[in-house]
Design a protein around this motif. Structure first.
Motif, PDB file in Angstrom:
ATOM      1  N   LYS A   9       0.826  -1.212   0.000  1.00 54.19           N
ATOM      2  CA  LYS A   9       0.000   0.000   0.000  1.00 54.19           C
ATOM      3  C   LYS A   9       0.859   1.261   0.000  1.00 54.19           C
ATOM      4  O   LYS A   9       0.571   2.214  -0.718  1.00 54.19           O
ATOM      5  CB  LYS A   9      -0.945   0.006   1.196  1.00 54.19           C
ATOM      6  CG  LYS A   9      -1.904   1.159   1.180  1.00 54.19           C
ATOM      7  CD  LYS A   9      -2.920   1.063   2.287  1.00 54.19           C
ATOM      8  CE  LYS A   9      -3.927   2.194   2.172  1.00 54.19           C
ATOM      9  NZ  LYS A   9      -5.005   2.046   3.150  1.00 54.19           N
ATOM     10  N   ARG A  12       2.328   1.731  -3.456  1.00 56.92           N
ATOM     11  CA  ARG A  12       1.279   2.131  -4.397  1.00 56.92           C
ATOM     12  C   ARG A  12       0.903   3.595  -4.208  1.00 56.92           C
ATOM     13  O   ARG A  12       0.843   4.369  -5.177  1.00 56.92           O
ATOM     14  CB  ARG A  12       0.050   1.239  -4.214  1.00 56.92           C
ATOM     15  CG  ARG A  12      -1.111   1.607  -5.122  1.00 56.92           C
ATOM     16  CD  ARG A  12      -2.298   0.707  -4.935  1.00 56.92           C
ATOM     17  NE  ARG A  12      -2.892   0.763  -3.607  1.00 56.92           N
ATOM     18  CZ  ARG A  12      -3.679   1.747  -3.148  1.00 56.92           C
ATOM     19  NH1 ARG A  12      -3.958   2.781  -3.909  1.00 56.92           N
ATOM     20  NH2 ARG A  12      -4.182   1.688  -1.928  1.00 56.92           N
ATOM     21  N   THR A  13       0.660   4.002  -2.968  1.00 60.60           N
ATOM     22  CA  THR A  13       0.223   5.374  -2.718  1.00 60.60           C
ATOM     23  C   THR A  13       1.343   6.389  -2.967  1.00 60.60           C
ATOM     24  O   THR A  13       1.058   7.495  -3.426  1.00 60.60           O
ATOM     25  CB  THR A  13      -0.338   5.531  -1.287  1.00 60.60           C
ATOM     26  OG1 THR A  13       0.625   5.116  -0.337  1.00 60.60           O
ATOM     27  CG2 THR A  13      -1.607   4.719  -1.121  1.00 60.60           C
ATOM     28  N   LEU A  17      -0.759   5.662  -7.391  1.00 62.66           N
ATOM     29  CA  LEU A  17      -1.514   4.679  -8.158  1.00 62.66           C
ATOM     30  C   LEU A  17      -2.760   4.232  -7.403  1.00 62.66           C
ATOM     31  O   LEU A  17      -2.730   4.076  -6.183  1.00 62.66           O
ATOM     32  CB  LEU A  17      -0.650   3.455  -8.449  1.00 62.66           C
ATOM     33  CG  LEU A  17       0.588   3.687  -9.318  1.00 62.66           C
ATOM     34  CD1 LEU A  17       1.468   2.439  -9.332  1.00 62.66           C
ATOM     35  CD2 LEU A  17       0.174   4.064 -10.734  1.00 62.66           C
ATOM     36  N   MET A  19      -5.743   1.356  -6.680  1.00 63.93           N
ATOM     37  CA  MET A  19      -5.770  -0.111  -6.637  1.00 63.93           C
ATOM     38  C   MET A  19      -6.114  -0.691  -8.002  1.00 63.93           C
ATOM     39  O   MET A  19      -5.515  -1.671  -8.430  1.00 63.93           O
ATOM     40  CB  MET A  19      -6.799  -0.599  -5.610  1.00 63.93           C
ATOM     41  CG  MET A  19      -6.304  -0.661  -4.218  1.00 63.93           C
ATOM     42  SD  MET A  19      -7.527  -1.557  -3.223  1.00 63.93           S
ATOM     43  CE  MET A  19      -7.215  -0.806  -1.664  1.00 63.93           C
ATOM     44  N   VAL A  22      -3.088  -0.760 -10.353  1.00 62.18           N
ATOM     45  CA  VAL A  22      -2.148  -1.823 -10.003  1.00 62.18           C
ATOM     46  C   VAL A  22      -2.747  -3.180 -10.369  1.00 62.18           C
ATOM     47  O   VAL A  22      -2.074  -4.047 -10.919  1.00 62.18           O
ATOM     48  CB  VAL A  22      -1.771  -1.765  -8.501  1.00 62.18           C
ATOM     49  CG1 VAL A  22      -0.914  -2.946  -8.095  1.00 62.18           C
ATOM     50  CG2 VAL A  22      -1.060  -0.449  -8.184  1.00 62.18           C
ATOM     51  N   ILE A  33      -6.030  -7.000  -4.937  1.00 58.36           N
ATOM     52  CA  ILE A  33      -5.063  -6.018  -4.419  1.00 58.36           C
ATOM     53  C   ILE A  33      -5.482  -5.604  -3.015  1.00 58.36           C
ATOM     54  O   ILE A  33      -4.650  -5.492  -2.113  1.00 58.36           O
ATOM     55  CB  ILE A  33      -4.954  -4.785  -5.358  1.00 58.36           C
ATOM     56  CG1 ILE A  33      -4.453  -5.196  -6.745  1.00 58.36           C
ATOM     57  CG2 ILE A  33      -4.032  -3.718  -4.738  1.00 58.36           C
ATOM     58  CD1 ILE A  33      -3.079  -5.842  -6.780  1.00 58.36           C
ATOM     59  N   GLU A  37      -3.280  -5.979   0.379  1.00 50.48           N
ATOM     60  CA  GLU A  37      -2.986  -4.844   1.254  1.00 50.48           C
ATOM     61  C   GLU A  37      -3.533  -5.029   2.667  1.00 50.48           C
ATOM     62  O   GLU A  37      -2.946  -4.544   3.627  1.00 50.48           O
ATOM     63  CB  GLU A  37      -3.524  -3.543   0.641  1.00 50.48           C
ATOM     64  CG  GLU A  37      -2.737  -3.103  -0.575  1.00 50.48           C
ATOM     65  CD  GLU A  37      -3.159  -1.739  -1.112  1.00 50.48           C
ATOM     66  OE1 GLU A  37      -4.068  -1.100  -0.530  1.00 50.48           O
ATOM     67  OE2 GLU A  37      -2.567  -1.314  -2.123  1.00 50.48           O
ATOM     68  N   LEU A  51       3.994  -7.155  -9.667  1.00 49.24           N
ATOM     69  CA  LEU A  51       3.889  -6.042  -8.725  1.00 49.24           C
ATOM     70  C   LEU A  51       5.211  -5.291  -8.595  1.00 49.24           C
ATOM     71  O   LEU A  51       5.229  -4.065  -8.522  1.00 49.24           O
ATOM     72  CB  LEU A  51       3.427  -6.543  -7.353  1.00 49.24           C
ATOM     73  CG  LEU A  51       1.981  -7.026  -7.270  1.00 49.24           C
ATOM     74  CD1 LEU A  51       1.731  -7.759  -5.954  1.00 49.24           C
ATOM     75  CD2 LEU A  51       1.010  -5.860  -7.434  1.00 49.24           C
ATOM     76  N   LEU A  55       5.579  -1.341  -9.367  1.00 47.35           N
ATOM     77  CA  LEU A  55       5.890  -0.456  -8.246  1.00 47.35           C
ATOM     78  C   LEU A  55       7.352  -0.013  -8.213  1.00 47.35           C
ATOM     79  O   LEU A  55       7.783   0.668  -7.284  1.00 47.35           O
ATOM     80  CB  LEU A  55       5.515  -1.149  -6.936  1.00 47.35           C
ATOM     81  CG  LEU A  55       4.021  -1.502  -6.824  1.00 47.35           C
ATOM     82  CD1 LEU A  55       3.770  -2.389  -5.610  1.00 47.35           C
ATOM     83  CD2 LEU A  55       3.172  -0.244  -6.759  1.00 47.35           C
TER      84      LEU A  55
END
Length: 96
Positions: A9, A12-13, A17, A19, A22, A33, A37, A51, A55
């Protein structure tokens, strides 16, 4: 200690991005996802590979985090967990 889900998470944040973005890039549902998380599920090795690419982190970083969690969750209630892990490490060394 950081777990796989919170690490995912955070990565991603930090990249801004969603969810669903991704999920689409990893070829899974958005709900998957979310499960990753939230710690409800761990990804497969192939999903980890995807992933890591999405990422911009090393596959190794995500693999170590995910597999260590899997091993720990499998052995968490086992009184002999430490001895089991020590013997497993010795066996891994012998196979090298």
């Amino acid at each position: 200690m950081d777990n796989f889900g919170s690490r995912l998470k955070t990565l991603r944040t930090k990249q801004g991005l969603l969810m669903r973005q991704v999920a689409a890039a990893a070829d899974v549902d958005t709900s998957m996802i979310s499960k990753f998380e939230n710690g409800d599920r761990l990804p497969t090795r192939r999903q980890i590979e995807k992933l890591a690419l999405i990422l911009n982190v090393t596959e190794q970083e995500l693999l170590i985090q995910a597999y260590s969690e899997k091993i720990a969750s499998d052995l968490i209630k086992e009184p002999l967990a430490e001895e089991i892990v020590e013997l497993a490490l010795k066996k891994l060394q012998l196979k090298k």
